[in-house]
Scaffold this active site. Sequence first.
Site, PDB file in Angstrom:
ATOM      1  N   ASN A 118       2.291  -4.985  -3.336  1.00  0.00           N
ATOM      2  CA  ASN A 118       0.906  -5.350  -3.015  1.00  0.00           C
ATOM      3  C   ASN A 118       0.088  -4.094  -2.689  1.00  0.00           C
ATOM      4  OD1 ASN A 118      -0.954  -7.600  -2.425  1.00  0.00           O
ATOM      5  ND2 ASN A 118      -0.903  -6.894  -0.294  1.00  0.00           N
TER       6      ASN A 118
ATOM      7  N   GLU B 197      -5.907 -10.881  -1.379  1.00  0.00           N
ATOM      8  CA  GLU B 197      -6.699 -10.682  -0.144  1.00  0.00           C
ATOM      9  C   GLU B 197      -8.192 -10.591  -0.436  1.00  0.00           C
ATOM     10  OE1 GLU B 197      -5.236  -7.403   2.215  1.00  0.00           O
ATOM     11  OE2 GLU B 197      -3.148  -7.813   1.727  1.00  0.00           O
TER      12      GLU B 197
ATOM     13  N   HIS C 236     -10.253  -6.378  -2.030  1.00  0.00           N
ATOM     14  CA  HIS C 236     -11.297  -6.223  -1.006  1.00  0.00           C
ATOM     15  C   HIS C 236     -12.459  -5.509  -1.679  1.00  0.00           C
ATOM     16  CE1 HIS C 236      -8.781  -7.616   2.246  1.00  0.00           C
ATOM     17  NE2 HIS C 236      -7.819  -6.788   1.867  1.00  0.00           N
TER      18      HIS C 236
ATOM     19  N   ASP D 127     -12.055 -10.539  -0.499  1.00  0.00           N
ATOM     20  CA  ASP D 127     -13.318 -10.796   0.182  1.00  0.00           C
ATOM     21  C   ASP D 127     -14.382  -9.925  -0.468  1.00  0.00           C
ATOM     22  OD1 ASP D 127     -12.434  -8.386   1.464  1.00  0.00           O
ATOM     23  OD2 ASP D 127     -11.942  -9.457   3.310  1.00  0.00           O
TER      24      ASP D 127
ATOM     25  N   GLU E  13       0.806  -1.236   0.000  1.00  0.00           N
ATOM     26  CA  GLU E  13       0.000   0.000   0.000  1.00  0.00           C
ATOM     27  C   GLU E  13       0.836   1.282   0.000  1.00  0.00           C
ATOM     28  OE1 GLU E  13      -2.599  -0.496   3.358  1.00  0.00           O
ATOM     29  OE2 GLU E  13      -3.626  -2.205   2.474  1.00  0.00           O
TER      30      GLU E  13
END
Length: 384
Positions: free
Chosen positions: A233, A301, A269, A303, A192
């Site tokens: 990432n 990651e 996400h 979801d 990030e």
Amino acid sequence: MTAVRPVRLNRRASLTVGASLIGLHAPGTAYAVGESAAMNRQDHAPGTAPPHRPGLQVASRLRDLADARGIRIGAAVASRPLVAEPAYREILAREFSSVTCENVMKPSFLQPSQGRFDFQAADAIVAFATAHAMTIRGHTLVWHNQNPAWLERVAASGENASAALRDHITGVLTHYRNDGPVPVPAWDVVNEAITDTGALRDTLWARALGPGYLADLFRWANEADPDARLFYNDYGAEGMGRKADAVHALLRGLVQDGVPVHGVGLQMHVGIGARQSPSQPDLAANIARLRALGLEVHVTEMDVKLQTGTGTDDERLAEQAQVYADILGTCIEAGVTSFTFWGFTDAHSWIPGFTGKPDGALPFDTTYAPKPAYHALTRVLAGG
Ligand code: XIL
């Protein structure tokens, strides 16, 4: 959000150290949970131990189907339920071929005080993964969150900041060297580092080391373990847009300068509802241009939040299944080589804590039953 099943995390359950159940160690010797104040609920506090359903019937395991497609399918893992819940261990080992430590490979866990590394909790997860023929994604060497207080102080002082960060990277990658006893093949070197508008994020590290710091991180990591695959990432850079453009430009620059960067992690996400996930054409185009730089692309990651949508429970779960399926299908088609969920059961998802609202963002529910999303994922992997 009345339509969403609440996630109960605070009901105390008795804990049994169940390492012997997976045949690794005598009871009480493995999965020691550390005492760092930085540990979060999933990695520290007792969680709910849902009833175990032996012999849960599923058509085919995600990992077998994924193997046949040449892709790794992964989950982020928290130490606490791995110790406490047989169902968690059973499903993790059965369904997934890759593991990411949800927290315990972050700097606050691995180097709680300067010069004192603590690999115990992370190594327990690595041991579980190795025992079940799963690969490991290391997460994360450098970030602006979850740093130990001493490292934040060093960064803020500016003095020796570069040496301290380099020592951290070197210490971690030496322990996990690919020619050593505890190999970790891939690492999120930095997490990030770009803002939502595409600027270099103003972090403790950017301030202490200057704007060219990202190249150094990859070089230091490569020196410590030349065999590790090194990733950048980030979140919100999955589809096309300002942030994705900036991430692409950053990586293009690093590649052109000969910096040892091997891949990019797209966090993913996302949520149900309008504009809560990238369109399939945008995602495909973005992956294609990243791959054109010679980079490997992982989804790291994923979801899918339910709270961003509307409709009945069943409608939302169906929409969630569609989002999972669309994104996985696009990613397989576009050449993504590893696809990881940020957890796998709604009993242990970071989303309720992060958003302050109950949700159900993962493919298994709080009782470990597979949801429509799980079945949709198996269909995509099966090629149907
Ligand atoms: C999250 C964990 O899931 C939480 O348990 C913890 O409290 C905070 O960090 N992006 C990342 C992950 O790269 O490291 C974050 O993990 C979620 C967002």
